[in-house]
Write a protein that holds these residues in place. Structure first.
Motif, PDB file in Angstrom:
ATOM      1  N   GLN A   1       3.850   6.522  -5.184  1.00 16.43           N
ATOM      2  CA  GLN A   1       3.480   7.001  -6.381  1.00 16.43           C
ATOM      3  C   GLN A   1       2.619   8.063  -6.527  1.00 16.43           C
ATOM      4  O   GLN A   1       2.682   8.796  -7.408  1.00 16.43           O
ATOM      5  CB  GLN A   1       2.847   5.621  -7.297  1.00 16.43           C
ATOM      6  CG  GLN A   1       4.102   4.595  -7.415  1.00 16.43           C
ATOM      7  CD  GLN A   1       3.347   3.531  -8.251  1.00 16.43           C
ATOM      8  OE1 GLN A   1       2.094   3.291  -8.416  1.00 16.43           O
ATOM      9  NE2 GLN A   1       4.540   2.384  -8.627  1.00 16.43           N
ATOM     10  N   ARG A   2       1.455   8.156  -5.779  1.00 15.45           N
ATOM     11  CA  ARG A   2       0.650   9.066  -5.775  1.00 15.45           C
ATOM     12  C   ARG A   2       1.127  10.632  -5.441  1.00 15.45           C
ATOM     13  O   ARG A   2       1.121  11.577  -6.078  1.00 15.45           O
ATOM     14  CB  ARG A   2      -0.472   9.012  -4.838  1.00 15.45           C
ATOM     15  CG  ARG A   2      -1.535   8.075  -5.260  1.00 15.45           C
ATOM     16  CD  ARG A   2      -2.725   7.891  -4.445  1.00 15.45           C
ATOM     17  NE  ARG A   2      -3.503   6.524  -4.984  1.00 15.45           N
ATOM     18  CZ  ARG A   2      -4.390   5.907  -4.097  1.00 15.45           C
ATOM     19  NH1 ARG A   2      -4.542   6.422  -3.110  1.00 15.45           N
ATOM     20  NH2 ARG A   2      -5.172   4.834  -4.907  1.00 15.45           N
ATOM     21  N   ILE A   3       2.201  10.415  -4.283  1.00 14.87           N
ATOM     22  CA  ILE A   3       2.931  11.540  -3.939  1.00 14.87           C
ATOM     23  C   ILE A   3       3.864  11.994  -5.048  1.00 14.87           C
ATOM     24  O   ILE A   3       3.990  13.443  -5.270  1.00 14.87           O
ATOM     25  CB  ILE A   3       3.617  11.297  -2.653  1.00 14.87           C
ATOM     26  CG1 ILE A   3       2.777  11.110  -1.314  1.00 14.87           C
ATOM     27  CG2 ILE A   3       4.659  12.611  -2.318  1.00 14.87           C
ATOM     28  CD1 ILE A   3       3.505  10.697  -0.226  1.00 14.87           C
ATOM     29  N   ARG A   4       4.619  11.161  -5.569  1.00 19.54           N
ATOM     30  CA  ARG A   4       5.386  11.773  -6.475  1.00 19.54           C
ATOM     31  C   ARG A   4       4.767  12.086  -7.974  1.00 19.54           C
ATOM     32  O   ARG A   4       5.051  13.460  -8.509  1.00 19.54           O
ATOM     33  CB  ARG A   4       6.134  10.459  -7.250  1.00 19.54           C
ATOM     34  CG  ARG A   4       7.248  10.053  -6.157  1.00 19.54           C
ATOM     35  CD  ARG A   4       8.338   9.038  -6.896  1.00 19.54           C
ATOM     36  NE  ARG A   4       8.772   8.219  -5.944  1.00 19.54           N
ATOM     37  CZ  ARG A   4       8.317   7.008  -5.749  1.00 19.54           C
ATOM     38  NH1 ARG A   4       7.762   6.181  -6.598  1.00 19.54           N
ATOM     39  NH2 ARG A   4       8.628   6.141  -4.708  1.00 19.54           N
ATOM     40  N   ARG A   5       3.340  11.656  -8.204  1.00 14.92           N
ATOM     41  CA  ARG A   5       2.531  12.341  -9.432  1.00 14.92           C
ATOM     42  C   ARG A   5       2.213  13.744  -8.957  1.00 14.92           C
ATOM     43  O   ARG A   5       1.991  14.531  -9.831  1.00 14.92           O
ATOM     44  CB  ARG A   5       1.674  11.443  -9.694  1.00 14.92           C
ATOM     45  CG  ARG A   5       1.971  10.180 -10.516  1.00 14.92           C
ATOM     46  CD  ARG A   5       0.664   9.388 -11.022  1.00 14.92           C
ATOM     47  NE  ARG A   5       1.077   8.089 -10.796  1.00 14.92           N
ATOM     48  CZ  ARG A   5       0.130   7.245 -10.219  1.00 14.92           C
ATOM     49  NH1 ARG A   5      -0.969   7.362 -10.016  1.00 14.92           N
ATOM     50  NH2 ARG A   5       0.445   5.901 -10.093  1.00 14.92           N
ATOM     51  N   ALA A   6       1.788  13.861  -7.667  1.00 14.81           N
ATOM     52  CA  ALA A   6       1.331  15.135  -7.125  1.00 14.81           C
ATOM     53  C   ALA A   6       2.357  16.205  -7.299  1.00 14.81           C
ATOM     54  O   ALA A   6       2.055  17.230  -7.187  1.00 14.81           O
ATOM     55  CB  ALA A   6       0.555  14.944  -6.003  1.00 14.81           C
ATOM     56  N   ALA A   7       3.700  15.846  -7.226  1.00 13.94           N
ATOM     57  CA  ALA A   7       4.672  16.749  -6.719  1.00 13.94           C
ATOM     58  C   ALA A   7       4.994  17.331  -8.047  1.00 13.94           C
ATOM     59  O   ALA A   7       4.864  17.102  -9.100  1.00 13.94           O
ATOM     60  CB  ALA A   7       5.792  15.917  -6.176  1.00 13.94           C
TER      61      ALA A   7
ATOM     62  N   ILE B   1       0.827  -1.107  -0.031  1.00 14.43           N
ATOM     63  CA  ILE B   1      -0.036  -0.060  -0.064  1.00 14.43           C
ATOM     64  C   ILE B   1       0.878   1.366  -0.044  1.00 14.43           C
ATOM     65  O   ILE B   1       0.662   2.109  -0.834  1.00 14.43           O
ATOM     66  CB  ILE B   1      -0.889   0.062   1.259  1.00 14.43           C
ATOM     67  CG1 ILE B   1      -1.796  -1.436   1.213  1.00 14.43           C
ATOM     68  CG2 ILE B   1      -1.662   1.367   1.128  1.00 14.43           C
ATOM     69  CD1 ILE B   1      -2.923  -1.506   2.287  1.00 14.43           C
ATOM     70  N   ARG B   2       1.929   1.277   0.981  1.00 13.23           N
ATOM     71  CA  ARG B   2       2.805   2.269   0.809  1.00 13.23           C
ATOM     72  C   ARG B   2       3.307   2.702  -0.695  1.00 13.23           C
ATOM     73  O   ARG B   2       3.647   3.730  -0.865  1.00 13.23           O
ATOM     74  CB  ARG B   2       3.949   2.083   1.871  1.00 13.23           C
ATOM     75  CG  ARG B   2       4.723   3.364   2.105  1.00 13.23           C
ATOM     76  CD  ARG B   2       5.983   3.030   3.120  1.00 13.23           C
ATOM     77  NE  ARG B   2       5.831   1.949   4.106  1.00 13.23           N
ATOM     78  CZ  ARG B   2       6.709   1.101   4.074  1.00 13.23           C
ATOM     79  NH1 ARG B   2       8.061   1.247   3.641  1.00 13.23           N
ATOM     80  NH2 ARG B   2       6.559  -0.041   4.869  1.00 13.23           N
ATOM     81  N   GLN B   3       3.670   1.665  -1.401  1.00 11.08           N
ATOM     82  CA  GLN B   3       4.191   2.011  -2.637  1.00 11.08           C
ATOM     83  C   GLN B   3       3.268   2.696  -3.581  1.00 11.08           C
ATOM     84  O   GLN B   3       3.666   3.802  -4.132  1.00 11.08           O
ATOM     85  CB  GLN B   3       4.560   0.695  -3.298  1.00 11.08           C
ATOM     86  CG  GLN B   3       5.697  -0.226  -2.842  1.00 11.08           C
ATOM     87  CD  GLN B   3       6.947   0.620  -1.969  1.00 11.08           C
ATOM     88  OE1 GLN B   3       7.529   1.367  -3.053  1.00 11.08           O
ATOM     89  NE2 GLN B   3       7.210   0.414  -1.034  1.00 11.08           N
ATOM     90  N   VAL B   4       1.767   2.253  -3.503  1.00 14.55           N
ATOM     91  CA  VAL B   4       0.875   3.094  -4.043  1.00 14.55           C
ATOM     92  C   VAL B   4       0.776   4.397  -3.822  1.00 14.55           C
ATOM     93  O   VAL B   4       0.792   5.247  -4.475  1.00 14.55           O
ATOM     94  CB  VAL B   4      -0.406   2.209  -3.774  1.00 14.55           C
ATOM     95  CG1 VAL B   4      -1.598   3.146  -4.586  1.00 14.55           C
ATOM     96  CG2 VAL B   4      -0.401   1.047  -4.500  1.00 14.55           C
ATOM     97  N   VAL B   5       0.959   4.625  -2.194  1.00 11.33           N
ATOM     98  CA  VAL B   5       0.934   6.043  -1.853  1.00 11.33           C
ATOM     99  C   VAL B   5       1.959   6.773  -2.144  1.00 11.33           C
ATOM    100  O   VAL B   5       1.781   7.968  -2.620  1.00 11.33           O
ATOM    101  CB  VAL B   5       0.790   5.973  -0.293  1.00 11.33           C
ATOM    102  CG1 VAL B   5       0.987   7.374   0.299  1.00 11.33           C
ATOM    103  CG2 VAL B   5      -0.594   5.291   0.148  1.00 11.33           C
TER     104      VAL B   5
END
Length: 185
Positions: free
Chosen positions: A179-185, A173-177
């Motif tokens: 990835q979301r953080i990287r996309r949002a940055a 789950i952390r890996q998905v989170v």
């Protein structure tokens, strides 16, 4: 980690099996004394003896001392229950007085995490709190079952498998989170 730290970790992990096989040749009181020595060494060689990380061991040691004085066997079987409850208390306390345990760990490895992930980190802390409470309940059930074999199987094997599954699930789950953080940055 020092050699003594590694030895204490291995002995702590093998504790249920040491109790099971130890009771075949030694009285419960002698093994209970060994448990107190293990806890005392763990506390004495803690990197931060004044930190909250040692509190679960202090709580477990105090309660175990009281229980073992009345019945060494109860004290021996209570250790995994008390440790899970003490760790759960640490996670619960961090929910009341942030930062949560999981946020502290996450920020050690990723100090630049955005504040927006705190909600996720709080949920992970709650998940671990629930894990420790369920583990304590199952440990208590096996202790009260009267079967030393069942107690050893759960506390020396099944609970570790459950913890591994919990770690693995949270890691995925952390890996998905991330990835979301990287996309949002």
């Amino acid at each position: 980690m020092t050699r003594l730290g590694v030895v204490l970790l291995v002995v702590g992990l093998a504790y249920p099996f040491l109790v099971y096989f130890g009771l075949q040749i030694l009285p419960a009181g002698f093994i209970a004394i060994g448990l107190f020595v293990l806890l005392a060494l763990r506390l004495a060689f803690s990197r931060k003896p004044d930190s909250f990380n040692t509190l679960p061991y202090l709580i477990a040691a105090l309660v175990l001392l009281i229980l073992a004085a009345r019945s060494p066997m109860v004290g021996l079987k209570a250790y995994p229950v008390l440790l899970s409850l003490a760790l759960g208390a640490g996670f619960a306390y961090s929910l009341i007085r942030p930062p949560t345990v999981i946020e502290q760990i996450a920020r050690i490895h990723h100090p630049d995490l955005p504040l927006s992930v705190n909600s996720y980190l709080r949920k992970v802390t709650i998940a671990w709190l629930m894990f420790f409470l369920i583990n304590a309940a199952l440990s208590a059930a096996t202790a009260m079952s009267g079967s030393l074999k069942l107690w050893t199987l759960y506390n020396g094997f099944i609970s570790y498998i459950a913890m591994g599954v919990m770690f693995a699930g949270e890691f995925l789950i952390r890996q998905v989170v991330h990835q979301r953080i990287r996309r949002a940055a």
